[in-house]
Design a protein around this motif. Structure first.
Motif, PDB file in Angstrom:
ATOM      1  N   GLN A  50       0.831  -1.051  -0.467  1.00 22.01           N
ATOM      2  CA  GLN A  50       0.114   0.040   0.127  1.00 22.01           C
ATOM      3  C   GLN A  50       0.877   1.176   0.328  1.00 22.01           C
ATOM      4  O   GLN A  50      -0.043   2.053  -0.468  1.00 22.01           O
ATOM      5  N   LEU A  51       1.736   1.250   0.527  1.00 27.74           N
ATOM      6  CA  LEU A  51       3.559   2.458   0.268  1.00 27.74           C
ATOM      7  C   LEU A  51       4.038   2.657  -0.510  1.00 27.74           C
ATOM      8  O   LEU A  51       5.360   3.753  -0.388  1.00 27.74           O
ATOM      9  N   GLN A  52       3.859   1.253  -1.621  1.00 29.61           N
ATOM     10  CA  GLN A  52       4.361   1.359  -2.463  1.00 29.61           C
ATOM     11  C   GLN A  52       6.030   1.412  -2.367  1.00 29.61           C
ATOM     12  O   GLN A  52       6.349   1.331  -3.386  1.00 29.61           O
ATOM     13  N   ASN A  53       6.275   0.042  -1.048  1.00 27.57           N
ATOM     14  CA  ASN A  53       7.202   0.002  -0.826  1.00 27.57           C
ATOM     15  C   ASN A  53       7.413  -2.038  -1.413  1.00 27.57           C
ATOM     16  O   ASN A  53       7.493  -2.544  -0.734  1.00 27.57           O
ATOM     17  N   HIS A  54       7.527  -1.934  -2.222  1.00 29.32           N
ATOM     18  CA  HIS A  54       7.960  -3.181  -3.296  1.00 29.32           C
ATOM     19  C   HIS A  54       8.810  -3.650  -2.978  1.00 29.32           C
ATOM     20  O   HIS A  54       8.710  -5.232  -3.017  1.00 29.32           O
TER      21      HIS A  54
END
Length: 186
Positions: free
Chosen positions: A142-146
């Motif tokens: 969700q935080l785009q911390n892939h």
């Protein structure tokens, strides 16, 4: 087992059942634990430790009651009242459910901070720790911390590669998340 612990004279055992009762929406069982904690608080103090456990248990039970009723805002208010220093083995489950409640309210950065405070090692994981990594991966996505999301999903996928049917849905979720996204070129 949880039904026996709910009726136990050991308050900490009773408190340990709260996560289960909230997940199964068993408000009567949660109220039973809350009544026991409140009754200890009304009695003349037998020991300082028992009083602290009862204070903790009452707040934890109120948080779980809110969760069981679908009230994440109320649950977060009660979780915030729980001191970190008391009953550390119980705090683990409370931290996890607090993080899930924060994520449900789309407060992903706050959820990540709670989950990161006790991020389990990647080796010798317990069932609870694998679930912790799954929740951390969801929040990271969700935080785009892939990178962190991938790490968490890989941990779940590897830990439960040969999972029993009850755990298979978590592995399936992790493996879906790990699949490369194909973008159609126009």
């Amino acid at each position: 087992l949880f039904a026996r612990w709910r009726e136990s004279s050991d308050l900490n055992r009773m408190i340990l059942t709260l996560a289960w009762w909230s997940r199964t929406s068993d408000t009567a069982s949660i109220k039973r634990v809350l009544q026991r904690a409140d009754s200890v608080l009304r009695e003349p103090p037998r020991s300082p430790r028992l009083q602290l456990d009862a204070q903790y248990g009452a707040s934890a039970a109120r948080a779980r009651l809110s969760l069981a009723r679908g009230d994440t805002t109320g649950a977060l208010s009660y979780f915030a009242q729980l001191p970190d220093s008391l009953v550390p083995f119980l705090r683990y489950f409370d931290r996890f459910d607090r993080a899930r409640a924060l994520a449900a309210q789309r407060q992903y950065r706050e959820a990540a901070a709670v989950l990161d405070s006790k991020l389990p090692p990647e080796y010798t994981l317990t069932v609870s720790e694998v679930i912790w990594w799954l929740e951390r991966a969801r929040v990271a996505a969700q935080l785009q911390n892939h990178d962190l999301a991938r790490r968490g999903y890989v941990i779940v996928s590897r830990a439960w590669a040969n999972a029993d049917p009850e755990l298979r849905r978590y592995v399936d979720e992790a493996e879906r998340a790990l699949r490369p996204r194909v973008v159609a070129l126009k």
